[in-house]
Write a protein that holds these residues in place. Structure first.
Motif, PDB file in Angstrom:
ATOM      1  N   ASP A  12       0.841  -1.203   0.000  1.00  0.00           N
ATOM      2  CA  ASP A  12       0.000   0.000   0.000  1.00  0.00           C
ATOM      3  C   ASP A  12       0.879   1.257   0.000  1.00  0.00           C
ATOM      4  OD1 ASP A  12      -2.441   1.188  -0.090  1.00  0.00           O
ATOM      5  OD2 ASP A  12      -2.790   1.149   2.070  1.00  0.00           O
ATOM      6  N   PHE A  22      -7.104   6.037 -10.145  1.00  0.00           N
ATOM      7  CA  PHE A  22      -7.980   4.867 -10.049  1.00  0.00           C
ATOM      8  C   PHE A  22      -7.768   3.860 -11.180  1.00  0.00           C
ATOM      9  CE2 PHE A  22     -10.458   8.174  -7.795  1.00  0.00           C
ATOM     10  CZ  PHE A  22     -10.477   7.570  -6.551  1.00  0.00           C
ATOM     11  N   VAL A  39      -4.764  -0.203 -12.915  1.00  0.00           N
ATOM     12  CA  VAL A  39      -5.512  -0.352 -11.662  1.00  0.00           C
ATOM     13  C   VAL A  39      -5.497   0.918 -10.814  1.00  0.00           C
ATOM     14  CG1 VAL A  39      -5.752  -1.779  -9.579  1.00  0.00           C
ATOM     15  CG2 VAL A  39      -4.943  -2.813 -11.696  1.00  0.00           C
ATOM     16  N   ILE A  94      -4.069   3.981  -5.893  1.00  0.00           N
ATOM     17  CA  ILE A  94      -4.827   3.757  -4.657  1.00  0.00           C
ATOM     18  C   ILE A  94      -5.225   2.292  -4.516  1.00  0.00           C
ATOM     19  CG2 ILE A  94      -6.996   4.310  -3.475  1.00  0.00           C
ATOM     20  CD1 ILE A  94      -6.775   7.119  -4.490  1.00  0.00           C
ATOM     21  N   LEU A  95      -5.580   1.651  -5.624  1.00  0.00           N
ATOM     22  CA  LEU A  95      -6.172   0.314  -5.552  1.00  0.00           C
ATOM     23  C   LEU A  95      -5.199  -0.804  -5.900  1.00  0.00           C
ATOM     24  CD1 LEU A  95      -9.581   1.216  -7.209  1.00  0.00           C
ATOM     25  CD2 LEU A  95      -9.091   0.972  -4.797  1.00  0.00           C
ATOM     26  N   SER A 152      -2.620  -1.855  -4.374  1.00  0.00           N
ATOM     27  CA  SER A 152      -2.287  -2.672  -3.197  1.00  0.00           C
ATOM     28  C   SER A 152      -3.353  -3.736  -2.939  1.00  0.00           C
ATOM     29  CB  SER A 152      -2.129  -1.778  -1.964  1.00  0.00           C
ATOM     30  OG  SER A 152      -3.321  -1.061  -1.733  1.00  0.00           O
ATOM     31  N   ALA A 153      -4.619  -3.421  -3.272  1.00  0.00           N
ATOM     32  CA  ALA A 153      -5.697  -4.391  -3.064  1.00  0.00           C
ATOM     33  C   ALA A 153      -5.509  -5.606  -3.973  1.00  0.00           C
ATOM     34  CB  ALA A 153      -7.042  -3.736  -3.336  1.00  0.00           C
ATOM     35  N   GLY A 209      -9.697   0.016 -12.237  1.00  0.00           N
ATOM     36  CA  GLY A 209      -9.243  -0.403 -10.913  1.00  0.00           C
ATOM     37  C   GLY A 209     -10.363  -0.808  -9.965  1.00  0.00           C
ATOM     38  N   PRO A 210     -11.393   0.034  -9.786  1.00  0.00           N
ATOM     39  CA  PRO A 210     -12.466  -0.330  -8.852  1.00  0.00           C
ATOM     40  C   PRO A 210     -13.170  -1.639  -9.215  1.00  0.00           C
ATOM     41  CG  PRO A 210     -12.559   2.000  -9.349  1.00  0.00           C
ATOM     42  CD  PRO A 210     -11.529   1.418 -10.251  1.00  0.00           C
ATOM     43  N   VAL A 220     -10.912  -4.531  -8.245  1.00  0.00           N
ATOM     44  CA  VAL A 220     -10.906  -4.719  -6.787  1.00  0.00           C
ATOM     45  C   VAL A 220     -12.246  -5.281  -6.299  1.00  0.00           C
ATOM     46  CG1 VAL A 220     -10.725  -3.517  -4.583  1.00  0.00           C
ATOM     47  CG2 VAL A 220      -9.170  -2.949  -6.435  1.00  0.00           C
TER      48      VAL A 220
END
Length: 306
Positions: free
Chosen positions: A40, A129, A200, A203-204, A206-207, A254-255, A258
């Protein structure tokens, strides 16, 4: 639906599929090193490098942005290790500090870039994102080469990675360089993050590294099986998320990637055959039945003797 048959979509689909597999493998290593927050911190630390790379060359060349992101993320990793060794601050706190400071700096630079007079900066917001649709052919090829390289290094050195994670003292006895393996691990982690931020997002990303590994843990106690499951979960998340995002105009990739990995996690949480909630509930219920039956048999035996 015709967009799903286009060659551009198929290339992007393949790149996020391979990226998901690479993320699942390296995420498994991060999980067992108990450094979930490290991915992250480094993904957020990559943002200033992307912006500085653009400010220096004034073009959105994927190779230049990757170099900038890599340097920035490696600096973040260096600062985390320096804070950990030179101060009394814990590693988690150091990661949180670097994450916040670097991401804040990246957002400031992004604001400056967006207010500049040039028009070539359009689309840089997608690094927040992720937007796989904005990738061009050279970006996809670069991502595929690097992602396949990461997969090859992890798969070819599976025994060495296992020693590095679970028995470093034995590895030292074999003249195995733990420091060198740690540097290689950080380089692979940073490389996976930077090649994934365009698809991705910082922010995302790392997910995508951590959720597949955590999901795989619910299905097996074997490290080898867990790595393959994590790779499959990551690849499926990348492929399905990219497909869904392509169906709508401007939908960020990305969202959806995830969210897909989140759905896989929920299925694993409830139905995982080793640590899933349903299997644990059934095992607990069977154990209670056995204890109750044992108590009943003991009681009958006592009554028979009396």
């Amino acid at each position: 639906m015709s967009i799903l048959l286009s060659s551009n979509f198929q290339w992007v689909f393949l790149s996020t599929l391979v990226l998901g597999i690479a993320s699942g493998l390296i995420g498994c290593l991060a999980y067992w090193k108990k450094q979930s927050l490290m991915s992250d911190a480094l993904s957020h630390a990559a943002l200033p490098g992307v912006m500085i790379g653009f400010l220096l060359f004034h073009e959105k060349n994927f190779f230049i942005l990757i170099i900038g992101a890599s340097i920035s993320a490696l600096l973040g990793a260096l600062f985390i290790m320096t804070i950990k060794t030179a101060t009394r601050i814990t590693e988690d706190t150091a990661m949180g500090m670097i994450l916040a400071v670097f991401f804040g700096g990246g957002m400031v630079l992004l604001t400056l870039v967006n207010r500049s007079s040039g028009g070539n900066q359009a689309g840089l917001d997608s690094f927040i994102f992720g937007q796989a649709a904005s990738m061009i052919g050279s970006d996809v090829i670069m991502m595929l080469i690097l992602a396949f390289s990461i997969i090859l290094v992890i798969v070819a050195g599976f025994k060495e990675w296992k020693l590095f994670l679970f028995d470093p003292h034995f590895a030292k006895g074999l003249n195995f360089s733990i420091k060198g393996m740690n540097v290689l691990y950080l380089i692979l982690l940073v490389l996976t993050i930077v090649i994934g931020i365009q698809a991705v997002g910082v922010i995302l990303m790392s997910a995508l590294l951590i959720i597949p590994a955590v999901s795989a843990r619910y299905w097996t106690h074997s490290f080898k099986v867990m790595m393959w499951l994590s790779a499959i979960f990551g690849g499926v998340s990348g492929a399905i998320g990219t497909t869904i995002s392509t169906l709508g105009a401007g939908w960020p990739t990305g969202p959806f990637i995830v969210l897909t990995s989140g759905c896989i996690f929920l299925i694993s949480l409830f139905f995982g055959i080793k640590k899933g909630m349903v299997i644990e509930y059934m095992m607990l219920r069977n154990k209670k039945k056995e204890i109750k039956q044992l108590s009943l048999n003991t009681s009958i035996a006592r009554e028979g003797k009396s």
